[in-house]
Design a protein around this motif. Sequence first.
Motif, PDB file in Angstrom:
ATOM      1  N   TYR A   1     100.902 111.307  25.705  1.00 43.92           N
ATOM      2  CA  TYR A   1     102.030 110.650  25.031  1.00 43.92           C
ATOM      3  C   TYR A   1     101.630 109.255  24.567  1.00 43.92           C
ATOM      4  O   TYR A   1     101.920 108.843  23.432  1.00 43.92           O
TER       5      TYR A   1
ATOM      6  N   LEU B   1     101.412 112.132  30.269  1.00 40.09           N
ATOM      7  CA  LEU B   1     101.635 110.709  30.004  1.00 40.09           C
ATOM      8  C   LEU B   1     100.485 110.135  29.187  1.00 40.09           C
ATOM      9  O   LEU B   1     100.704 109.405  28.215  1.00 40.09           O
TER      10      LEU B   1
ATOM     11  N   TYR C   1     109.067 111.247  29.126  1.00 41.95           N
ATOM     12  CA  TYR C   1     108.247 110.085  28.777  1.00 41.95           C
ATOM     13  C   TYR C   1     108.990 109.121  27.859  1.00 41.95           C
ATOM     14  O   TYR C   1     108.981 107.906  28.076  1.00 41.95           O
TER      15      TYR C   1
END
Length: 310
Positions: free
Chosen positions: A246, A243, A195
């Motif tokens: 994150y 994701l 990421y």
Amino acid sequence: MEIQSLSVVVPTNGCINQCPFCVSRMHANDYTNLITAPVTKSEKSASWKERETAKKNYINRLAFARDNGCNTAMLTGCGEPQQNMQFIRLFAEMNKQLDKPFRNIEIQTTGAKITEDTIDELANCIGITTVSLSVSCLCSEKRNAFVINGEQFPIFLFNLCEQIKKYGMNLRLSLNVTKDLFHELTDNDNYNNNYELVFMQCKTYGADQITFRRMFASDSESPQNDWIKSHRLVNEDEWFAGLNNYVKTNGRFLNNLEYGNSRYSVDGMSVVIDEDCMAKNKDKTSLKYLILRPNCKLYTQWDDKGSLLF
């Protein structure tokens, strides 16, 4: 009715690209092109009158979208919009005739066969505010072009992004999340650790905005559906969950978009995670987009003529 954007379909005779996942290649383009149909020079001809009627109908649909709170027009289509600059110029003229013209005009493109002169015209003559650049591979320009058009037309991402910013337009990277996106970015298939690398690469391009697009595949049989299924991340659900985590951990919440997705600020870039790129969610109290076809009519779905709205 809440509408996030108006997708303006730029009429083209096919596409210069061959994107293996392209939704437009899954369905026949059987919408009659009335807005740029050939006309004779005589102002008394039937074809000229039909064109003028088509323009009035087209402007009426543009106004309808604006009347319902839609502020963004996105030039897109079954081909690359830049294949038909004549229509794009016509759209700019019709937009100016609205009582409340679209101020936020975007273009969705892979960048194939776009020159600096094209970018100059889009920015300074058409009034494009944002270029949404569809990217299938972040680190290898060769691989990106291979996925998009078999390397028939090179796409020099760094130069293209630099020129977009040079002419004062916003740069949005629309990332098609498949295995190809990470080609040369990581040395293995452990995508869950990449990421930070993805955001660093986007920052290198000068991105103002990033959209992560989860590729849609239906249950029907088609080469496009087969390609998407074979190129998905092995752990796609886990990757998108990571994701989201994150972005929430490293970013700052900005707002919710009309159709439900959240927008975050990560390292100075606006970030949206689109896990419903075909707008198939069941909540239809708001519309992700309306689609204005060359037949001068508005639809709510790309793949269903029965979605005719107006």
